[in-house]
Design a protein around this motif. Structure first.
Motif, mmCIF file in Angstrom:
data_model
loop_
_atom_site.group_PDB
_atom_site.id
_atom_site.type_symbol
_atom_site.label_atom_id
_atom_site.label_comp_id
_atom_site.label_asym_id
_atom_site.label_seq_id
_atom_site.Cartn_x
_atom_site.Cartn_y
_atom_site.Cartn_z
ATOM 1 N N ASP A 59 0.873 -1.173 0.000
ATOM 2 C CA ASP A 59 0.000 0.000 0.000
ATOM 3 C C ASP A 59 0.909 1.220 0.000
ATOM 4 N N GLY A 60 1.199 1.695 -1.180
ATOM 5 C CA GLY A 60 2.112 2.822 -1.327
ATOM 6 C C GLY A 60 1.404 4.154 -1.239
ATOM 7 N N GLY A 61 0.432 4.262 -0.352
ATOM 8 C CA GLY A 61 -0.290 5.508 -0.193
ATOM 9 C C GLY A 61 -1.549 5.589 -1.026
ATOM 10 N N GLY A 62 -1.718 4.650 -1.914
ATOM 11 C CA GLY A 62 -2.927 4.614 -2.744
ATOM 12 C C GLY A 62 -3.810 3.464 -2.322
ATOM 13 N N SER A 63 -4.349 2.795 -3.285
ATOM 14 C CA SER A 63 -5.193 1.643 -2.978
ATOM 15 C C SER A 63 -4.313 0.419 -2.749
ATOM 16 N N ALA B 107 0.945 -0.923 -13.258
ATOM 17 C CA ALA B 107 2.284 -1.018 -13.829
ATOM 18 C C ALA B 107 3.305 -1.169 -12.701
ATOM 19 N N VAL B 108 4.301 -1.997 -12.948
ATOM 20 C CA VAL B 108 5.377 -2.172 -11.969
ATOM 21 C C VAL B 108 6.222 -0.900 -11.957
ATOM 22 N N ARG B 109 6.353 -0.323 -10.774
ATOM 23 C CA ARG B 109 7.130 0.909 -10.599
ATOM 24 C C ARG B 109 8.379 0.601 -9.756
ATOM 25 N N PRO B 110 9.376 1.472 -9.826
ATOM 26 C CA PRO B 110 10.561 1.271 -8.993
ATOM 27 C C PRO B 110 10.219 1.119 -7.506
#
Length: 117
Positions: free
Chosen positions: A33-37, A98-101
């Motif tokens: 959970d990178g701050g989003g959903s 999408a896969v992000r860093p």
């Protein structure tokens, strides 16, 4: 093969495929959970070699992705098998991120911590 079942083992962050109660494969993920959903980063899918060629990895992926979507959780495909599966199943496109860093950094840190524990 009539005793093949699939279960979500949330405690171990993986979906498991079993034959007569014995785990014969898994689709492993890390909750993110990178701050989003909320998302699940799928990073490894494997079925024991002696069960190869029976379509079991596809069955496992279907259940894992269906349950992920039903939970309102996004799919982050790092695992090569899951990537290929998604390319053949566009019905999941609306749930794929999408896969992000940041995903890869999180995954590296989480897996490194697991091996130290």
């Amino acid at each position: 093969m009539s005793d093949i079942t699939i279960r979500h083992n949330a405690e171990r962050e993986r979906f498991e495929i079993l034959d007569a109660g014995n785990v014969i494969g898994k689709a492993a993920y890390k909750a993110y959970d990178g701050g989003g959903s909320p998302q699940r980063i799928f990073y490894h899918t494997v079925v024991n070699e002696e069960y190869g060629g029976q379509g079991l990895a596809g069955r496992l992926a279907t259940v894992a992705l269906d349950e992920t979507v039903a939970a309102g959780t996004g799919i982050v495909p790092v695992c090569p098998f899951i990537k290929k599966f998604l390319a053949k199943h566009p019905e999941y496109a609306g749930s794929v991120a999408a896969v992000r860093p940041a995903h890869l950094e999180f995954l590296d840190t989480a897996l490194a911590a697991r091996t130290r524990a």
